[in-house]
Write an enzyme that holds these catalytic residues in place. Structure first.
Site, PDB file in Angstrom:
ATOM      1  N   GLU A 177      34.378 -29.824 -50.565  1.00  0.00           N
ATOM      2  CA  GLU A 177      33.595 -28.434 -50.285  1.00  0.00           C
ATOM      3  C   GLU A 177      34.630 -27.495 -50.369  1.00  0.00           C
ATOM      4  O   GLU A 177      34.652 -26.744 -49.793  1.00  0.00           O
ATOM      5  CB  GLU A 177      33.155 -28.826 -48.952  1.00  0.00           C
ATOM      6  CG  GLU A 177      31.817 -27.800 -49.013  1.00  0.00           C
ATOM      7  CD  GLU A 177      30.957 -27.849 -47.579  1.00  0.00           C
ATOM      8  OE1 GLU A 177      30.011 -27.120 -47.276  1.00  0.00           O
ATOM      9  OE2 GLU A 177      31.438 -28.655 -46.547  1.00  0.00           O
ATOM     10  N   ASN A 206      29.904 -38.080 -44.893  1.00  0.00           N
ATOM     11  CA  ASN A 206      28.495 -37.383 -44.129  1.00  0.00           C
ATOM     12  C   ASN A 206      27.664 -38.541 -43.711  1.00  0.00           C
ATOM     13  O   ASN A 206      26.439 -38.334 -43.682  1.00  0.00           O
ATOM     14  CB  ASN A 206      27.604 -36.579 -45.220  1.00  0.00           C
ATOM     15  CG  ASN A 206      27.954 -35.179 -44.972  1.00  0.00           C
ATOM     16  OD1 ASN A 206      28.057 -34.502 -43.928  1.00  0.00           O
ATOM     17  ND2 ASN A 206      28.470 -34.353 -45.951  1.00  0.00           N
ATOM     18  N   HIS A 214      35.660 -29.184 -39.998  1.00  0.00           N
ATOM     19  CA  HIS A 214      36.551 -30.300 -39.872  1.00  0.00           C
ATOM     20  C   HIS A 214      37.664 -30.338 -39.484  1.00  0.00           C
ATOM     21  O   HIS A 214      38.139 -29.346 -39.732  1.00  0.00           O
ATOM     22  CB  HIS A 214      36.169 -30.939 -41.299  1.00  0.00           C
ATOM     23  CG  HIS A 214      34.972 -31.345 -41.844  1.00  0.00           C
ATOM     24  ND1 HIS A 214      34.330 -32.702 -41.851  1.00  0.00           N
ATOM     25  CD2 HIS A 214      33.779 -30.374 -42.410  1.00  0.00           C
ATOM     26  CE1 HIS A 214      32.876 -32.556 -42.449  1.00  0.00           C
ATOM     27  NE2 HIS A 214      32.875 -31.046 -42.558  1.00  0.00           N
ATOM     28  N   ASN A 273      35.791 -26.823 -45.942  1.00  0.00           N
ATOM     29  CA  ASN A 273      34.332 -25.525 -45.801  1.00  0.00           C
ATOM     30  C   ASN A 273      34.648 -24.168 -46.487  1.00  0.00           C
ATOM     31  O   ASN A 273      34.497 -23.208 -45.892  1.00  0.00           O
ATOM     32  CB  ASN A 273      34.439 -25.531 -44.252  1.00  0.00           C
ATOM     33  CG  ASN A 273      32.906 -25.155 -43.824  1.00  0.00           C
ATOM     34  OD1 ASN A 273      31.839 -25.035 -44.611  1.00  0.00           O
ATOM     35  ND2 ASN A 273      32.756 -24.033 -42.713  1.00  0.00           N
ATOM     36  N   ASP A 310      34.645 -36.955 -47.091  1.00  0.00           N
ATOM     37  CA  ASP A 310      33.546 -36.593 -45.967  1.00  0.00           C
ATOM     38  C   ASP A 310      32.289 -37.636 -46.775  1.00  0.00           C
ATOM     39  O   ASP A 310      31.899 -37.088 -47.631  1.00  0.00           O
ATOM     40  CB  ASP A 310      33.261 -35.128 -46.172  1.00  0.00           C
ATOM     41  CG  ASP A 310      31.910 -34.800 -45.181  1.00  0.00           C
ATOM     42  OD1 ASP A 310      31.613 -35.583 -44.573  1.00  0.00           O
ATOM     43  OD2 ASP A 310      31.792 -33.517 -45.296  1.00  0.00           O
TER      44      ASP A 310
END
Length: 278
Positions: A36, A150, A250, A10, A148
């Site tokens: 990310e 998603n 996360h 993040n 990730d």
């Protein structure tokens, strides 16, 4: 024993200042897949300077869109080769896929779009899924793809599944795509080790009391080709002790293997671990 972790940071610069570097100093992981990063190659190296000075090697695919996406692979020793993307012209510079070769095994870091129902973002997510799926179908040999995704695959993979039946991340088309990927000869090793249980969740919204109530989603996963999946002996989500201790929305997902092809081979470039167990 070899360990592979994956975590959506993040924003690597923010995460480095809030606890990522401290985690890297003690993790048992040999390889860490990052998603990310939201940073350029130079910014990633600056943010992770302390870890690199301690012996970690970083490979990174920076995103063409500033402040979005970006994936990386941290490793205890230098990879033999690194490739950005999977042959897609649309997503070549998106910073959503990176793979690296390590002594006979390939490890990939992937960041699938978050999506938004009824928007161009969801359409883009579907295009990415289709092209990534076509690529994964061609992979051979010992291969790990972590990241990730998603997408919560089943009702066991998110707390409030009834309230998210029409939400991106739990749509029938997305879940069916995960079925297709697993049908290609891949194994979700965390789920294979812990079948039929809720979670373990790896993402919790910063809103409300989602973290405190463990109202999360299991969207971070480690997939392996089926020939090496039996080598996975344990897995854990390294959930922060408290909300205040979080350095991302996360948590790292870490898989322990009894062995992996090429791991443990003497390598003068490999850094000896001096970390404690998690």
């Amino acid at each position: 024993m070899p360990y592979i972790s994956t975590v959506n940071v993040n924003g690597v610069r923010a995460a480095a200042g809030k606890g990522l570097l401290a985690w890297l100093a003690v993790t048992e992981a040999d390889i860490v897949c990052l998603q990310e990063t939201r940073a350029t190659d130079a910014q990633v190296r600056t943010a992770l300077a302390a870890a690199l000075d301690a012996g970690w090697h970083v490979s990174h695919a920076e995103p063409e869109s500033k402040g979005r996406a970006g994936v990386g692979i941290l490793s205890r020793w230098a990879p033999a080769d690194v490739r950005v993307g999977f042959g897609s012209s649309e997503f070549a510079s998106a910073g959503r896929y990176l793979e690296a070769d390590f002594d006979g095994i390939t490890v990939a870091s992937v960041y699938v779009h978050s999506g938004d129902v009824g928007t161009v973002r969801q359409d883009e997510k579907y295009r990415f899924m289709a092209e990534l799926g076509s690529y994964l179908a061609t992979r051979t040999g010992d291969f790990v793809v972590a990241g990730d995704w998603n997408i919560a695959h089943t009702e066991h993979d998110l707390k409030n599944w009834r309230g998210n039946l029409k939400s991106s991340g739990f749509l029938p088309r997305e879940r069916a795509w995960i079925d297709e990927v697993l049908g290609m000869g891949y194994v979700d090793v965390v789920r294979s080790l812990y079948p039929g249980v809720a979670g373990p969740y790896s993402w919790w919204s910063y809103r409300g009391r989602a973290f405190d109530n463990d109202s999360g989603w299991r969207i971070d996963a480690v997939y392996t080709t089926d020939d090496i999946a039996p080598l996975a002996v344990s897995a854990r989500v390294e959930r922060a002790a408290t909300y205040a201790d979080r350095w991302s929305d996360h948590a790292p997902v870490t898989v322990e293997f009894s062995e992996l092809p090429g791991f443990g081979v003497a390598d003068p470039g490999r850094t000896t671990r001096s970390c404690s167990g998690a």
